[in-house]
Design a protein around this motif. Structure first.
Motif, PDB file in Angstrom:
ATOM      1  N   GLY A 159      48.032   3.859  26.010  1.00 41.06           N
ATOM      2  CA  GLY A 159      46.653   3.477  25.765  1.00 41.06           C
ATOM      3  C   GLY A 159      46.537   2.581  24.548  1.00 41.06           C
ATOM      4  O   GLY A 159      47.441   2.515  23.704  1.00 41.06           O
ATOM      5  N   ASN A 182      49.049  -1.796  21.862  1.00 35.60           N
ATOM      6  CA  ASN A 182      49.131  -0.965  23.063  1.00 35.60           C
ATOM      7  C   ASN A 182      50.224   0.079  22.834  1.00 35.60           C
ATOM      8  O   ASN A 182      51.410  -0.255  22.747  1.00 35.60           O
ATOM      9  CB  ASN A 182      49.463  -1.826  24.277  1.00 35.60           C
ATOM     10  CG  ASN A 182      49.297  -1.063  25.583  1.00 35.60           C
ATOM     11  OD1 ASN A 182      49.010   0.124  25.580  1.00 35.60           O
ATOM     12  ND2 ASN A 182      49.478  -1.764  26.693  1.00 35.60           N
ATOM     13  N   ARG A 223      42.479   9.441  26.657  1.00 36.50           N
ATOM     14  CA  ARG A 223      42.339   7.998  26.820  1.00 36.50           C
ATOM     15  C   ARG A 223      40.932   7.671  27.294  1.00 36.50           C
ATOM     16  O   ARG A 223      40.509   8.138  28.341  1.00 36.50           O
ATOM     17  CB  ARG A 223      43.372   7.478  27.816  1.00 36.50           C
ATOM     18  CG  ARG A 223      44.811   7.912  27.503  1.00 36.50           C
ATOM     19  CD  ARG A 223      45.772   7.510  28.610  1.00 36.50           C
ATOM     20  NE  ARG A 223      47.123   8.019  28.362  1.00 36.50           N
ATOM     21  CZ  ARG A 223      47.566   9.183  28.828  1.00 36.50           C
ATOM     22  NH1 ARG A 223      46.775   9.961  29.538  1.00 36.50           N
ATOM     23  NH2 ARG A 223      48.805   9.580  28.558  1.00 36.50           N
ATOM     24  N   ARG A 224      40.235   6.863  26.508  1.00 36.81           N
ATOM     25  CA  ARG A 224      38.870   6.429  26.840  1.00 36.81           C
ATOM     26  C   ARG A 224      37.953   7.610  27.171  1.00 36.81           C
ATOM     27  O   ARG A 224      37.157   7.566  28.099  1.00 36.81           O
ATOM     28  CB  ARG A 224      38.888   5.438  28.019  1.00 36.81           C
ATOM     29  CG  ARG A 224      39.631   4.142  27.731  1.00 36.81           C
ATOM     30  CD  ARG A 224      39.581   3.203  28.926  1.00 36.81           C
ATOM     31  NE  ARG A 224      40.299   1.979  28.654  1.00 36.81           N
ATOM     32  CZ  ARG A 224      39.762   0.893  28.099  1.00 36.81           C
ATOM     33  NH1 ARG A 224      38.480   0.902  27.759  1.00 36.81           N
ATOM     34  NH2 ARG A 224      40.484  -0.195  27.890  1.00 36.81           N
ATOM     35  N   LYS A 246      41.354   3.134  21.593  1.00 35.67           N
ATOM     36  CA  LYS A 246      40.729   3.844  22.708  1.00 35.67           C
ATOM     37  C   LYS A 246      41.424   5.152  23.037  1.00 35.67           C
ATOM     38  O   LYS A 246      41.102   5.785  24.038  1.00 35.67           O
ATOM     39  CB  LYS A 246      40.735   2.957  23.967  1.00 35.67           C
ATOM     40  CG  LYS A 246      40.017   1.630  23.806  1.00 35.67           C
ATOM     41  CD  LYS A 246      38.519   1.835  23.589  1.00 35.67           C
ATOM     42  CE  LYS A 246      37.795   0.495  23.517  1.00 35.67           C
ATOM     43  NZ  LYS A 246      36.349   0.662  23.269  1.00 35.67           N
ATOM     44  N   VAL A 247      42.376   5.572  22.220  1.00 34.08           N
ATOM     45  CA  VAL A 247      43.136   6.773  22.528  1.00 34.08           C
ATOM     46  C   VAL A 247      43.079   7.731  21.350  1.00 34.08           C
ATOM     47  O   VAL A 247      43.037   7.302  20.185  1.00 34.08           O
ATOM     48  CB  VAL A 247      44.609   6.414  22.874  1.00 34.08           C
ATOM     49  CG1 VAL A 247      45.343   5.886  21.662  1.00 34.08           C
ATOM     50  CG2 VAL A 247      45.341   7.611  23.464  1.00 34.08           C
ATOM     51  N   THR A 299      46.751  13.954  24.785  1.00 36.97           N
ATOM     52  CA  THR A 299      46.357  12.548  24.727  1.00 36.97           C
ATOM     53  C   THR A 299      45.052  12.365  25.478  1.00 36.97           C
ATOM     54  O   THR A 299      44.942  12.764  26.642  1.00 36.97           O
ATOM     55  CB  THR A 299      47.446  11.657  25.345  1.00 36.97           C
ATOM     56  OG1 THR A 299      48.693  11.902  24.687  1.00 36.97           O
ATOM     57  CG2 THR A 299      47.089  10.195  25.187  1.00 36.97           C
TER      58      THR A 299
END
Length: 500
Positions: free
Chosen positions: A464, A386, A406-407, A468-469, A404
């Motif tokens: 994130g 994380n 994220r998802r 996933k980032v 950035t």
């Protein structure tokens, strides 16, 4: 001899014809290849392809040798290198032309198959430093040469699958920068580069990256520290130049960059005013005090899209002023471009004229690869990482941004939205910006006056999971971006479950 006892090169025996595919100079001989045969001239005489006496063959006589062994291997390239000549074929076999005790003669010469890799059919292997490189579809190989009983090649692009082109156009080598350059034949204007940094006899770092240029490069070559390209755009050919070294900090980062000295006129410009004041004494600028606008006539063609004007009375001064172009004011004349810029009272001319840079802006960015926690042997450990924050340290740097995603949020096209970051609220929440300090806060100007920070750091939030980032370092400013170190902080849990 006769046609029977001394017929010359075997590809032309019995009156046959054959196309010469490659030519090379090696060991004081001129070498040719035709089909799967390599043959040479006499040592020291590039025009003599026949034996002096077929009854008494000597070391200096021509050499004629076939490459095919267990399958037909037509030769596509010959690259002289160190003690041997590297011979490539289009039958997934690479040979070395070598001899006994470092002597290549009609008695000792042999073509020995060394590696068995497929190669790009229209791109010959290239030498760079003490190595030979060759391309294949979406792959780049380093040929290691003879290494005892085992000879092989290493794929250098394994860490970036599908990044290199499927089909290659022009290829060049920048020796001083340890860089290979290849044009993508399927995507016009895409140049893919590979750069290596060595420490002794070991590869310390390597990187694949790309440049995007205007036009489709059909030919290119490196001279000293400049890459010269002949590119085709529509039905026109242009010559372009790219510097392979970092320019000075005070030079704006612009494409199609030109410098120009402005000579101001007391009245509006007309057709009689010269376009290029370097050729004749004249005027190429007019300042309208009532409107607060300056008209500039440029002696070359520019389109309004992406056009940027940066001014400085002294090119050595880092306190540039970025001009604001009046929308719709760019017009094309006979061999010149005229543009109107506003709010530029700083361009009021000195006696010897004001200096400006003109060019087109571009976006430079780097996407970080997925982060892993590794053990002492550099192997990724299984678990959940994380990511919390990232610290980027920089040197002689202007403005830059950390993006950035994220998802997949805020969008799937984060770099396309980067150009509209001022009007994209969702993007701004996913962006951390570094703004260099102003060079002189006392200047009364409607422009930002970014300076260069000698060294410093920026802390950005990631927040994130590493898988996933996506993290980008981006800049479309005309100031340098030079990241020297990256530190990423986070929490790691060694578990195979994705639920913390």
């Amino acid at each position: 001899g006769t046609r029977d006892t001394n017929p010359g090169p075997s590809p032309f025996k019995d009156g046959k014809t054959a196309a010469l595919k490659t030519v090379a100079f090696f060991r004081d001989r001129l070498w040719f290849s035709a089909s799967d045969v390599v043959f040479s001239s006499r040592a020291g005489d590039y025009t003599d392809l026949w034996l002096d006496d077929p009854g008494l063959i000597i070391d200096s006589d021509p050499i004629d040798i076939a490459a095919s062994s267990n399958k037909y291997t037509p030769i596509t390239a010959m690259v002289p290198f160190n003690e041997y000549m590297f011979v490539n074929t289009n039958a997934d076999t690479q040979y070395e032309l070598m001899g006994s005790e470092n002597q290549i003669t009609p008695f000792t010469a042999e073509l020995q198959p060394m590696t068995f890799y497929s190669t790009a059919p229209l791109v010959k292997p290239r030498t760079l430093g003490n190595n030979i490189f060759f391309y294949d579809k979406q792959r780049l190989y380093l040929y290691l040469g003879r290494g005892g009983s085992l000879s092989t090649a290493i794929e250098l692009s394994q860490h970036c699958p599908n990044y290199l082109p499927v089909n290659y156009g022009a290829v060049a080598v920048a020796t001083a920068q340890d860089t290979m350059i290849a044009a993508d034949a399927d995507i016009p204007g895409r140049l893919v580069m590979y750069t290596t940094r060595y420490q002794g006899d070991q590869v310390l770092q390597n990187a694949l990256y790309e440049y995007t240029i205007t036009g489709d490069p059909v030919s290119m070559n490196v001279w000293e520290n400049e890459l010269y390209l002949v590119s085709k755009l529509n039905d026109e050919y242009t010559i372009q130049r790219l510097s392979m070294r970092q320019p000075e900090e005070q030079v704006p980062r612009l494409d199609n960059r030109r410098s120009l000295r402005l000579y101001f006129k007391d009245s509006p410009l007309d057709a009689a005013d010269v376009v290029d004041p370097a050729l004749a004494v004249g005027f190429n600028a007019y300042f309208d005090a009532a409107l607060g606008q300056t008209t500039i006539r440029l002696p070359y063609r520019y389109d309004e899209d992406g056009m940027t004007i940066v001014s400085s009375n002294d090119f050595g001064d880092a306190a540039f002023v970025s001009a604001t172009i009046v929308p719709g004011s760019v017009t094309q004349g006979n061999g010149y471009t005229e543009v109107v810029i506003k709010n530029v009272i700083q361009l009021t001319p000195p006696d010897d004229g004001a200096m400006i840079w003109v060019g087109t802006d571009y976006t430079s960015y780097a996407e970080l690869s997925q982060q892993f926690v590794r053990d002492g042997d550099n192997n990724p450990q299984e678990g959940v990482l994380n990511l919390a924050s990232m610290i980027t340290r920089h040197f002689d740097t202007g403005n830059y941004d950390i993006l950035t995603q994220r998802r997949g949020r805020p969008t799937q096209t984060i770099l396309a939205d980067y150009a509209d970051r001022e009007g994209n609220a969702a993007l701004r929440t996913a962006m951390t910006s570094f703004v260099a300090p102003r060079s002189d806060t006392s200047v009364d100007s409607n422009f930002t006056l970014p300076n260069l920070e000698y060294q410093g750091e920026l802390t950005s939030k990631i927040l994130g999971f590493s898988d996933k980032v996506r993290v980008f370092i981006a800049s479309d400013y005309w100031t340098p971006m030079n990241i020297t170190n990256i530190t990423i902080r986070g929490k790691f849990k060694a578990t195979s479950s994705s639920v913390l």
